[in-house]
Design an enzyme around this catalytic site. Structure first.
Site, PDB file in Angstrom:
ATOM      1  N   ASN A  13      37.042   1.473  51.016  1.00 14.25           N
ATOM      2  CA  ASN A  13      36.421   2.760  50.694  1.00 14.25           C
ATOM      3  C   ASN A  13      36.850   3.095  49.269  1.00 14.25           C
ATOM      4  OD1 ASN A  13      35.579   5.379  50.432  1.00 14.25           O
ATOM      5  ND2 ASN A  13      37.019   6.232  51.932  1.00 14.25           N
ATOM      6  N   LYS A  15      35.905   5.389  47.357  1.00 16.03           N
ATOM      7  CA  LYS A  15      35.900   6.827  47.034  1.00 16.03           C
ATOM      8  C   LYS A  15      35.233   7.055  45.677  1.00 16.03           C
ATOM      9  CE  LYS A  15      39.824   7.284  50.052  1.00 16.03           C
ATOM     10  NZ  LYS A  15      41.036   8.013  50.454  1.00 16.03           N
ATOM     11  N   HIS A  98      34.388  11.042  56.989  1.00 10.86           N
ATOM     12  CA  HIS A  98      35.682  10.846  56.335  1.00 10.86           C
ATOM     13  C   HIS A  98      36.391  12.194  56.193  1.00 10.86           C
ATOM     14  CE1 HIS A  98      38.751   9.862  53.428  1.00 10.86           C
ATOM     15  NE2 HIS A  98      38.614   8.622  53.829  1.00 10.86           N
ATOM     16  N   GLU A 100      38.061  13.448  53.903  1.00 10.27           N
ATOM     17  CA  GLU A 100      37.849  14.140  52.621  1.00 10.27           C
ATOM     18  C   GLU A 100      36.521  14.891  52.631  1.00 10.27           C
ATOM     19  OE1 GLU A 100      38.570  10.719  50.158  1.00 10.27           O
ATOM     20  OE2 GLU A 100      40.680  10.791  50.731  1.00 10.27           O
ATOM     21  N   GLU A 170      41.896   7.493  61.155  1.00  7.66           N
ATOM     22  CA  GLU A 170      42.597   7.754  59.905  1.00  7.66           C
ATOM     23  C   GLU A 170      43.385   9.063  59.994  1.00  7.66           C
ATOM     24  OE1 GLU A 170      40.624   5.467  56.437  1.00  7.66           O
ATOM     25  OE2 GLU A 170      39.748   7.440  56.574  1.00  7.66           O
ATOM     26  N   GLY A 176      46.113   8.187  51.351  1.00  8.36           N
ATOM     27  CA  GLY A 176      46.444   8.332  49.940  1.00  8.36           C
ATOM     28  C   GLY A 176      47.844   8.860  49.689  1.00  8.36           C
ATOM     29  N   SER A 216      46.769   4.489  53.862  1.00 11.60           N
ATOM     30  CA  SER A 216      47.831   3.770  53.146  1.00 11.60           C
ATOM     31  C   SER A 216      48.077   2.369  53.706  1.00 11.60           C
ATOM     32  CB  SER A 216      49.119   4.590  53.124  1.00 11.60           C
ATOM     33  OG  SER A 216      48.910   5.820  52.456  1.00 11.60           O
TER      34      SER A 216
HETATM   35  P1  PGA Z   1      44.087   5.104  51.523  1.00 10.89           P
HETATM   36  O1  PGA Z   1      42.663   5.702  51.999  1.00 10.89           O
HETATM   37  O2  PGA Z   1      44.077   3.651  51.949  1.00 10.89           O
HETATM   38  O3  PGA Z   1      44.078   5.277  50.040  1.00 10.89           O
HETATM   39  O4  PGA Z   1      45.129   5.872  52.219  1.00 10.89           O
HETATM   40  C1  PGA Z   1      42.102   5.343  53.229  1.00 10.89           C
HETATM   41  C2  PGA Z   1      40.812   6.093  53.413  1.00 10.89           C
HETATM   42  O5  PGA Z   1      40.750   7.284  53.064  1.00 10.89           O
HETATM   43  O6  PGA Z   1      39.817   5.535  53.920  1.00 10.89           O
END
Ligand code: PGA
Length: 255
Positions: A13, A15, A98, A100, A170, A176, A216
């Site tokens: 992803n 982003k 997601h 976010e 998640e 992140g 992460s």
């Molecule tokens: P990250 O993001 O691996 O940077 O923690 C995962 C995601 O949001 O899909």
């Protein structure tokens, strides 16, 4: 639980990262790095990089996805992209729900459901994201919350359509932040998700559905997470932006 019944899928992803030119460069590095992978490989790029990504990934084992889709077919929805616009480009996957999007763009379980259904109706494969916040984990409501998110996201989705659905667990506190869920925590919730899928669709569909962990995940922790019985892949943010880091996770998943 029989992992052989389902696909292992590692999805990046990206982003809001990479211009189309930078995306093309990353894909050039990724193609040889993940060639012959023992799992399915997906990259979810920003909309602006999708045409270049689809073009570059033709004839390779990399599948291309978007990070969001609108639920209406067309109309006065400024800034939105329909499922048909994605399939028309040759895009195969899309992420819905997601955290976010839920957090910053006011998405609700209901809109996640509408987006998921619209994407499935258009023939896309959908990575539906669910997960609890730190407060919710501390309140001890993780399983109930995730069950609810899964149930609402999948309202009206048929057992047959489930063949094109991946659930990504998640935990919001792990995204992140560099703070990964332990393999046991990931397993516990992924197993709970499979139980709710079994309630909704029966054990066969539940056993055949890919459930990813995301948050992460990196080359250092992928092995342990992916070794868990109900963790069938990963949705990778930060570590998907570097070819070697992403390829190392793909390699771990292919073992
Ligand atoms: P990250 O993001 O691996 O940077 O923690 C995962 C995601 O949001 O899909």
């Amino acid at each position: 639980m029989d992992k052989a019944k389902r696909r292992t899928v590692i999805a990046g992803n990206w982003k809001m990262n990479k211009t189309a030119r930078q995306a093309a460069e990353l894909i050039d590095a990724l193609i040889p790095a993940v060639q012959g992978a023992g799992c399915d490989v997906v990259i979810c790029t920003p909309f602006t990089s999708l045409p270049a990504a689809v073009e570059k990934c033709k004839g390779t084992n990399i599948h291309v996805g978007a990070q969001n889709v609108h639920f209406e077919a067309n109309g006065a929805y400024t800034g939105e992209i329909s499922a048909e616009m994605l399939t028309d480009l040759g895009v195969e996957y899309v992420i819905t729900g997601h955290s976010e999007r839920r957090q910053y763009f006011a998405e609700t379980d209901e809109t996640v459901n509408k987006r998921t259904r619209a994407a499935l109706a258009a023939g896309l494969q959908v990575i539906v994201c669910v997960g609890e916040s730190l407060t919710q984990r501390e309140q001890g409501v993780t399983e109930e919350l995730v069950r609810l998110q899964v149930k609402i996201a999948l309202q009206g989705v048929s057992a047959q359509e489930m063949q094109r659905v991946i659930i990504a667990y998640e935990p919001v506190w792990a995204i992140g932040t560099g703070r990964t869920a332990t393999a046991d925590q990931a397993q516990e919730v992924c197993a709970a998700i499979r139980r709710v899928l079994a309630e909704l669709y029966g054990q066969d569909v539940a056993d055949a559905t890919t459930i990813q962990y995301g948050g992460s995940m990196n080359a250092g922790n992928a092995d342990e997470l992916l070794a868990k019985a109900d963790v069938d892949g990963g949705l990778i943010g930060g570590a998907s932006l570097k070819a070697d880091a992403f390829a190392a996770i793909v390699a771990a998943a292919g073992k």
